[in-house]
Design a protein around this motif. Structure first.
Motif, short mmCIF file in Angstrom:
data_model
loop_
_atom_site.label_atom_id
_atom_site.label_comp_id
_atom_site.label_asym_id
_atom_site.label_seq_id
_atom_site.Cartn_x
_atom_site.Cartn_y
_atom_site.Cartn_z
N ALA A 1 0.92 -1.39 0.29
CA ALA A 1 -0.31 0.30 0.05
C ALA A 1 0.62 1.05 0.59
CB ALA A 1 -0.55 0.27 1.45
N ALA A 2 1.03 2.42 -1.19
CA ALA A 2 0.73 3.96 -0.87
C ALA A 2 0.17 4.94 0.19
CB ALA A 2 1.18 3.78 -2.32
N LEU A 3 1.35 4.94 0.93
CA LEU A 3 0.55 6.23 1.72
C LEU A 3 1.33 8.00 1.67
CD1 LEU A 3 -0.61 6.72 4.77
CD2 LEU A 3 1.15 6.73 5.46
N LEU A 4 -0.50 8.43 0.48
CA LEU A 4 -0.19 9.68 0.16
C LEU A 4 -0.43 10.51 1.07
CD1 LEU A 4 -1.67 8.03 -3.83
CD2 LEU A 4 0.39 8.86 -3.39
N GLY A 5 -0.21 12.35 1.00
CA GLY A 5 -0.46 13.25 1.23
C GLY A 5 0.49 14.14 1.44
N PRO A 6 0.46 15.54 1.17
CA PRO A 6 1.19 16.73 1.43
C PRO A 6 2.01 16.79 2.94
CG PRO A 6 -1.08 17.37 1.74
CD PRO A 6 -0.91 15.98 1.46
N VAL B 25 14.42 0.05 -7.30
CA VAL B 25 14.02 -0.14 -5.84
C VAL B 25 12.41 -0.82 -5.74
CG1 VAL B 25 14.01 0.58 -3.20
CG2 VAL B 25 15.78 1.32 -4.89
N MET B 26 11.35 -0.18 -6.52
CA MET B 26 10.30 -0.45 -6.26
C MET B 26 9.95 -1.72 -6.86
SD MET B 26 8.95 1.58 -4.68
CE MET B 26 6.73 1.33 -5.44
N GLU B 27 10.58 -2.08 -8.53
CA GLU B 27 10.90 -3.60 -8.33
C GLU B 27 11.15 -4.58 -7.47
OE1 GLU B 27 12.41 -3.18 -11.91
OE2 GLU B 27 11.05 -1.66 -13.17
N LYS C 122 3.57 7.83 -9.56
CA LYS C 122 3.94 7.08 -10.21
C LYS C 122 4.17 6.18 -9.45
CE LYS C 122 5.62 9.93 -14.99
NZ LYS C 122 6.78 10.15 -15.73
N ILE C 123 5.31 5.89 -7.99
CA ILE C 123 5.43 5.34 -7.12
C ILE C 123 4.37 4.41 -7.25
CG2 ILE C 123 6.67 4.79 -5.27
CD1 ILE C 123 8.65 4.83 -7.51
N ALA C 124 3.62 5.60 -5.93
CA ALA C 124 1.64 4.78 -5.49
C ALA C 124 1.58 4.31 -6.27
CB ALA C 124 1.45 6.32 -5.31
N ASN C 125 1.53 4.42 -7.86
CA ASN C 125 0.73 3.79 -8.80
C ASN C 125 0.89 2.26 -8.83
OD1 ASN C 125 -1.25 5.67 -9.44
ND2 ASN C 125 -0.47 6.34 -10.48
N LEU C 126 2.15 1.82 -8.20
CA LEU C 126 2.86 0.97 -8.83
C LEU C 126 2.56 -0.30 -7.34
CD1 LEU C 126 7.00 1.45 -9.48
CD2 LEU C 126 4.61 0.56 -10.93
N GLN D 90 -4.06 2.62 -2.56
CA GLN D 90 -3.58 4.27 -2.10
C GLN D 90 -4.19 4.64 -1.19
OE1 GLN D 90 -3.92 3.26 -6.26
NE2 GLN D 90 -2.54 2.21 -6.48
N LEU D 91 -3.76 4.67 -0.02
CA LEU D 91 -4.02 5.56 1.21
C LEU D 91 -4.35 6.97 1.30
CD1 LEU D 91 -3.22 2.34 3.59
CD2 LEU D 91 -5.51 3.21 3.28
N MET D 92 -4.84 7.93 0.96
CA MET D 92 -4.51 9.18 1.55
C MET D 92 -4.75 9.89 3.25
SD MET D 92 -3.49 11.77 -0.43
CE MET D 92 -4.15 11.48 -2.22
#
Length: 225
Positions: free
Chosen positions: A37-42, A184-186, A207-211, A215-217
């Motif tokens: 899971a990706a953790l997104l946010g400003p 690294v992401m691969e 682009k990293i998050a889409n891998l 996705q968690l905002m």
């Protein structure tokens, strides 16, 4: 999927009185075993604070945090240290390698600390991880002679050394060029698929998050999506 961790109504306030700042405002989150899971946010949204709490390096002001059936809010510091060493790995933006150590010595450091020595089994595990990271020619290189991308791959190997169920990565590609970041992401995705390790990756890079499969905002101290 089987639950790995469950966080409910997490609050973290820094300071008191007029200078109190509430960074997390009742955040709730669950992760299943094997998720990526990706953790997104400003900046300032609470991502790093959340990762620090999930890594048991800091306790929240209030809320619930259970992982692998254990109540990590109620646990004492000694219990948290043992739990963290067994079950949680960390990857940081600036890799935090020990400059006087080789790549292999950096990777096996978490196990050497736990066991009080560098065992043959630990060295074999460390070598295997570095080979999987494509660093078979750099195993005995001083970390100061590695490129940025190579250092980050060593950091990923170190995070995996104790076979943790959860790896927390705070902007792990933020200091890398695009080619190194994707490499690294691969490797992270490969480990996730092959070993079922759960990854929570904080990033500003879509682009990293889409891998990641989820996705968690984070916004204003809570999950907004």
């Amino acid at each position: 999927m089987t639950a790995l961790l469950d966080v409910k109504d997490l609050v973290k306030t820094f300071g008191t009185g007029d200078v109190a700042t509430q960074v997390l405002r009742g955040l709730s989150l669950d992760l299943a075993k094997g998720e990526m899971a990706a953790l997104l946010g400003p900046s300032g949204s609470g991502k790093s604070t959340l990762l620090t709490i999930l890594g048991t390096l800091m306790k929240p002001t209030s809320g619930r945090y259970h992982m692998l059936g254990q109540d990590l809010i109620a646990a004492q510091d000694k219990e948290l240290t043992a739990f963290r060493n067994l079950h949680i790995g960390f990857v940081f933006q600036f890799h935090n390698l020990l400059p006087d150590f080789t790549a292999l010595e950096n990777v096996i450091f978490p196990t050497a600390v736990r066991e009080g020595r560098e065992s043959p089994a630990a060295r074999a595990r460390g070598r295997d991880l570095l080979v999987r990271m494509g660093l078979q020619e750099r195993i005995d290189f001083p970390s100061t002679k590695l490129s940025g991308g190579q250092k980050q791959r060593v950091a990923v190997a170190r995070a995996l050394m104790n076979s943790p169920e959860l790896v927390l990565a705070d902007e792990p590609t933020g200091n890398l060029d695009r080619a190194s970041a994707m490499q690294v992401m691969e490797l992270i995705a490969q480990i996730n698929r092959e070993e079922g390790t759960t990854f929570l990756i904080s990033t500003h890079d879509e682009k990293i998050a889409n891998l990641c499969r989820r996705q968690l905002m984070v916004g204003d101290g809570v999950l907004t999506g």
